[in-house]
Design a protein around this motif. Structure first.
Motif, PDB file in Angstrom:
ATOM      1  N   PHE A 132       1.083  34.541  66.311  1.00 53.61           N
ATOM      2  CA  PHE A 132       1.262  36.123  65.891  1.00 53.61           C
ATOM      3  C   PHE A 132      -0.205  36.613  65.832  1.00 53.61           C
ATOM      4  CE2 PHE A 132       1.803  39.641  63.375  1.00 53.61           C
ATOM      5  CZ  PHE A 132       2.587  40.452  63.698  1.00 53.61           C
ATOM      6  N   LEU A 133      -1.224  35.745  64.901  1.00 49.57           N
ATOM      7  CA  LEU A 133      -2.193  36.215  64.689  1.00 49.57           C
ATOM      8  C   LEU A 133      -3.116  36.421  65.792  1.00 49.57           C
ATOM      9  CD1 LEU A 133      -3.414  34.509  61.487  1.00 49.57           C
ATOM     10  CD2 LEU A 133      -2.032  36.701  61.714  1.00 49.57           C
ATOM     11  N   GLU A 134      -3.134  35.431  66.836  1.00 49.29           N
ATOM     12  CA  GLU A 134      -3.793  35.318  68.145  1.00 49.29           C
ATOM     13  C   GLU A 134      -3.432  36.580  68.845  1.00 49.29           C
ATOM     14  OE1 GLU A 134      -6.422  33.938  68.822  1.00 49.29           O
ATOM     15  OE2 GLU A 134      -6.357  32.582  66.924  1.00 49.29           O
ATOM     16  N   ALA A 135      -2.040  36.957  68.885  1.00 47.33           N
ATOM     17  CA  ALA A 135      -1.626  38.110  69.637  1.00 47.33           C
ATOM     18  C   ALA A 135      -2.367  39.476  68.724  1.00 47.33           C
ATOM     19  CB  ALA A 135      -0.024  38.412  69.679  1.00 47.33           C
ATOM     20  N   CYS A 136      -2.355  39.679  67.777  1.00 46.27           N
ATOM     21  CA  CYS A 136      -2.943  40.571  66.916  1.00 46.27           C
ATOM     22  C   CYS A 136      -4.367  40.629  67.156  1.00 46.27           C
ATOM     23  CB  CYS A 136      -2.872  40.452  65.608  1.00 46.27           C
ATOM     24  SG  CYS A 136      -1.323  40.769  64.702  1.00 46.27           S
ATOM     25  N   ARG A 137      -5.112  39.575  67.543  1.00 46.35           N
ATOM     26  CA  ARG A 137      -6.523  39.501  67.885  1.00 46.35           C
ATOM     27  C   ARG A 137      -6.733  39.924  69.303  1.00 46.35           C
ATOM     28  NH1 ARG A 137      -9.799  35.969  65.666  1.00 46.35           N
ATOM     29  NH2 ARG A 137      -8.059  34.691  65.094  1.00 46.35           N
ATOM     30  N   ALA A 138      -5.744  39.783  70.152  1.00 49.00           N
ATOM     31  CA  ALA A 138      -5.859  40.225  71.521  1.00 49.00           C
ATOM     32  C   ALA A 138      -5.944  41.637  71.478  1.00 49.00           C
ATOM     33  CB  ALA A 138      -5.168  39.565  72.421  1.00 49.00           C
ATOM     34  N   TRP A 139      -4.789  42.295  70.919  1.00 53.63           N
ATOM     35  CA  TRP A 139      -4.579  43.628  70.741  1.00 53.63           C
ATOM     36  C   TRP A 139      -5.858  44.254  70.271  1.00 53.63           C
ATOM     37  CZ3 TRP A 139      -1.419  47.386  72.205  1.00 53.63           C
ATOM     38  CH2 TRP A 139      -0.177  47.190  72.987  1.00 53.63           C
ATOM     39  N   ALA A 141      -8.983  43.287  70.171  1.00 55.03           N
ATOM     40  CA  ALA A 141     -10.021  43.148  71.084  1.00 55.03           C
ATOM     41  C   ALA A 141     -10.065  43.997  72.181  1.00 55.03           C
ATOM     42  CB  ALA A 141     -10.134  41.726  71.497  1.00 55.03           C
ATOM     43  N   GLU A 142      -8.903  44.154  72.760  1.00 54.29           N
ATOM     44  CA  GLU A 142      -8.709  44.858  74.166  1.00 54.29           C
ATOM     45  C   GLU A 142      -8.444  46.375  73.735  1.00 54.29           C
ATOM     46  OE1 GLU A 142      -9.035  45.394  77.978  1.00 54.29           O
ATOM     47  OE2 GLU A 142      -9.010  43.338  76.868  1.00 54.29           O
ATOM     48  N   THR A 143      -7.851  46.828  72.618  1.00 56.61           N
ATOM     49  CA  THR A 143      -7.745  48.382  72.501  1.00 56.61           C
ATOM     50  C   THR A 143      -8.439  48.783  71.313  1.00 56.61           C
ATOM     51  OG1 THR A 143      -5.778  48.248  71.118  1.00 56.61           O
ATOM     52  CG2 THR A 143      -5.297  47.748  73.481  1.00 56.61           C
ATOM     53  N   GLY A 144      -8.820  48.006  70.534  1.00 60.16           N
ATOM     54  CA  GLY A 144      -9.627  48.445  69.434  1.00 60.16           C
ATOM     55  C   GLY A 144      -8.760  48.496  68.008  1.00 60.16           C
ATOM     56  N   LYS A 145      -7.473  48.434  68.323  1.00 56.72           N
ATOM     57  CA  LYS A 145      -6.469  48.653  67.238  1.00 56.72           C
ATOM     58  C   LYS A 145      -5.279  47.691  67.371  1.00 56.72           C
ATOM     59  CE  LYS A 145      -4.468  52.668  69.128  1.00 56.72           C
ATOM     60  NZ  LYS A 145      -4.066  54.280  68.910  1.00 56.72           N
ATOM     61  N   LEU A 146      -4.496  47.848  66.248  1.00 53.90           N
ATOM     62  CA  LEU A 146      -3.114  47.184  66.205  1.00 53.90           C
ATOM     63  C   LEU A 146      -2.263  48.238  66.891  1.00 53.90           C
ATOM     64  CD1 LEU A 146      -3.148  45.101  62.763  1.00 53.90           C
ATOM     65  CD2 LEU A 146      -3.588  44.417  65.038  1.00 53.90           C
ATOM     66  N   PRO A 147      -1.326  47.703  67.486  1.00 50.89           N
ATOM     67  CA  PRO A 147      -0.384  49.054  68.156  1.00 50.89           C
ATOM     68  C   PRO A 147       0.682  49.583  67.185  1.00 50.89           C
ATOM     69  CG  PRO A 147       0.353  46.745  68.677  1.00 50.89           C
ATOM     70  CD  PRO A 147      -0.570  46.418  68.170  1.00 50.89           C
ATOM     71  N   LEU A 148       0.919  49.159  65.962  1.00 57.33           N
ATOM     72  CA  LEU A 148       1.700  49.596  65.042  1.00 57.33           C
ATOM     73  C   LEU A 148       1.459  49.190  63.519  1.00 57.33           C
ATOM     74  CD1 LEU A 148       5.192  47.789  65.138  1.00 57.33           C
ATOM     75  CD2 LEU A 148       3.057  46.760  66.139  1.00 57.33           C
ATOM     76  N   ARG A 149       1.965  49.517  62.479  1.00 57.27           N
ATOM     77  CA  ARG A 149       1.796  49.090  61.358  1.00 57.27           C
ATOM     78  C   ARG A 149       2.410  47.713  61.072  1.00 57.27           C
ATOM     79  NH1 ARG A 149       4.385  52.068  56.168  1.00 57.27           N
ATOM     80  NH2 ARG A 149       3.412  51.107  54.373  1.00 57.27           N
ATOM     81  N   ILE A 150       1.340  46.770  60.398  1.00 54.58           N
ATOM     82  CA  ILE A 150       1.747  45.423  60.268  1.00 54.58           C
ATOM     83  C   ILE A 150       1.615  45.069  58.898  1.00 54.58           C
ATOM     84  CG2 ILE A 150       1.568  43.329  60.964  1.00 54.58           C
ATOM     85  CD1 ILE A 150       0.742  44.177  63.630  1.00 54.58           C
ATOM     86  N   THR A 151       2.410  44.647  58.179  1.00 54.86           N
ATOM     87  CA  THR A 151       2.250  43.814  57.005  1.00 54.86           C
ATOM     88  C   THR A 151       2.620  42.130  57.295  1.00 54.86           C
ATOM     89  OG1 THR A 151       2.991  45.612  55.527  1.00 54.86           O
ATOM     90  CG2 THR A 151       3.160  43.282  54.410  1.00 54.86           C
ATOM     91  N   VAL A 152       1.864  41.378  56.589  1.00 56.63           N
ATOM     92  CA  VAL A 152       1.882  40.045  56.918  1.00 56.63           C
ATOM     93  C   VAL A 152       2.125  39.296  55.377  1.00 56.63           C
ATOM     94  CG1 VAL A 152       0.309  37.945  57.572  1.00 56.63           C
ATOM     95  CG2 VAL A 152       0.346  40.074  58.939  1.00 56.63           C
ATOM     96  N   LEU A 153       3.030  38.423  55.625  1.00 55.56           N
ATOM     97  CA  LEU A 153       3.438  37.737  54.358  1.00 55.56           C
ATOM     98  C   LEU A 153       3.361  36.150  54.605  1.00 55.56           C
ATOM     99  CD1 LEU A 153       4.094  37.230  51.062  1.00 55.56           C
ATOM    100  CD2 LEU A 153       6.591  37.696  52.000  1.00 55.56           C
ATOM    101  N   PHE A 154       2.389  35.371  54.139  1.00 59.08           N
ATOM    102  CA  PHE A 154       2.349  34.066  54.205  1.00 59.08           C
ATOM    103  C   PHE A 154       2.701  33.255  52.875  1.00 59.08           C
ATOM    104  CE2 PHE A 154      -0.699  34.586  57.972  1.00 59.08           C
ATOM    105  CZ  PHE A 154       0.188  34.788  59.032  1.00 59.08           C
TER     106      PHE A 154
END
Length: 458
Positions: A132-139, A141-154
């Protein structure tokens, strides 16, 4: 605006060597939550994740609990808000002698089925959460932002019963509540078919100790007139099931229903072979409830299992003692509306009623959680299913969960939100066992899957 997904997927593939390096860094941290000697390592893993999330542009913090810390992060913007959950703690590595390499010295190994990442936590759950973190990284890097509002809980205590989780959810309800939770702690249906888990069995565990004489006795001097606790315990446990495989604790099946017809039809369409499933572990005959299919027994029926038995002398050679105590560990997988508290009381009453004179019993409970089922009518489930199907080239299956992941139920009960459980582990990943692994292809396609899912949800 053109579709960014093709370019994002290309970036993910190009970045694979570096993504694997980042995963290896996390896998080197021996974050064993059950062992107090590794408390500092759990703290280190939380710090590592905070730093990684911050680098990705999240507002990330480490939150103290009575146990190991939580990691909470917020990023992106938009009307749709999702919560992603994973856990950074791992199981102990014992028995160490059965590992082919040091458990926290990760490496890529070649096998007959392809390359795998070998290390404790590779599949459960560090490799999965990093997809999941790597998918966020790709978004980003490619678009300059995350595509939606995300909260992460680990979380750092999943492998030790999550004692701090529910209080933390309650104390931070407003901050953590979202439209939907995303959980990556499950697996593929088979090597090529992605799956969304729509129901999870609950879990109840009990340790039973029966005590008779005040010390171990010589079986020649006391055998016969003296009560043997091992005999009492094995007789009780032998009556836990009838000849048809049904559990005999009174009221055990209260709250157990049948899966909806459309769900049962979907399971039938999967073509599951109970014989082949058992054959992979050297067995050939189903031993559960008579008249139930393999998938029913795994996904929609409750179980009672004896997990361990100890009594008397168990070392090498022979010692003719009549043991003073006998102990068993018994666990129950729960479904539907089975109440773990009520079932615990019923099981204890059932055992107590069978105690003969000169024996007494004590119990030690090891947690309990009810089953949970997801409301797949939510459109989010269709969006995720379509995204997974596009990535894997096979329609994603709605499946039941044979194991227990209490967090999904906690999200329902405490935060009022459903969970989409989709992961990329395989049945042979040896989680909780020596030589745990995660397929490199699962890691790559897991990242690509989450990238597609984020795009679909946005």
């Amino acid at each position: 605006m053109s579709d960014p997904i093709p370019a994002i997927l290309d970036r993910i593939d190009d970045d694979q060597p570096r993504a694997l390096d980042r995963l290896m860094e996390l896998l080197r941290i021996p974050s064993i939550s059950t062992d107090p000697d590794h408390a500092d390592d759990c703290d280190t893993a939380a710090d590592w994740l905070v730093a990684e999330l911050t680098h990705l542009g999240f507002r990330a913090t480490k939150r103290d609990t009575p146990g190991h810390p939580m990691v909470v992060a917020h990023g992106g913007e938009g009307d749709r808000h999702v919560l992603f959950y994973g856990h950074y703690d791992v199981q102990p590595v014992d028995p160490l002698s059965e590992w082919n390499r040091k458990p926290f010295d990760p490496a890529i190994e070649s096998t007959q089925r392809g390359k795998v990442i070998r290390a404790r936590g590779a599949s459960d759950d560090k490799g999965q959460l990093m997809t999941f973190l790597e998918a966020c990284r790709a978004w980003k890097a490619e678009t300059g932002k995350l595509p939606l509002r995300i909260t992460v809980l680990f979380e750092g205590e999943e492998e030790s019963g999550s004692p701090s989780l529910v209080p933390f959810l309650c104390a931070n309800r407003e901050e953590l509540s979202a439209e939907i939770a995303l959980i990556c702690d499950t697996g593929l249906y088979d090597d090529k078919v992605p799956a969304i888990v729509t129901s999870l069995r609950g879990l109840l565990a009990e340790e039973v100790t029966i005590t008779g004489p005040d010390r171990d006795l010589h079986s020649g001097m006391y055998g016969g007139p003296a009560m043997n606790p091992a005999r009492v315990l094995t007789r009780i446990l032998g009556g836990l099931h009838d000849d048809a495989g049904r559990v005999q604790v009174p009221g055990f099946y209260d709250g157990v229903g049948e899966p909806p017809a459309e769900v049962a039809e979907g399971w039938t369409a999967l073509g599951f072979s109970t014989e082949a499933f058992l054959g992979e572990v050297g067995l050939s005959h189903a031993a559960g409830e008579r008249g139930r299919s393999g998938l029913e027994m795994l996904w929609s029926r409750p179980t009672a299992e004896i997990n361990g038995l100890t009594s008397g002398y168990t070392g090498r050679g022979f010692k003719t003692v009549l043991p003073s105590t006998a102990r068993a560990k018994v666990s129950f997988r729960l479904v539907g509306g089975q109440d773990p508290d009520r079932l615990r009381a019923a099981f204890r009453d059932w055992v107590i009623a069978q105690m003969p004179p000169d024996c007494h019993v004590t119990f030690d409970g090891h947690g309990g959680a009810a089953a949970s089922a997801m409301s797949t009518g939510d459109p989010v489930f269709s969006l995720v299913r379509r995204a997974l199907s596009e990535e894997w080239g096979r329609e994603a299956a709605f499946v039941g969960g044979a194991g227990s992941i209490p967090i999904a139920g906690y999200f329902q009960q405490e935060l009022g939100m459903e969970s989409v459980l989709t992961g990329f582990a395989r049945d042979d990943d040896q989680i909780h066992s020596p030589n745990e692994k995660y397929d490199v292809e699962s890691f790559r396609k897991g990242i690509r899957s989450w990238a597609r899912i984020l795009g679909a949800l946005a």
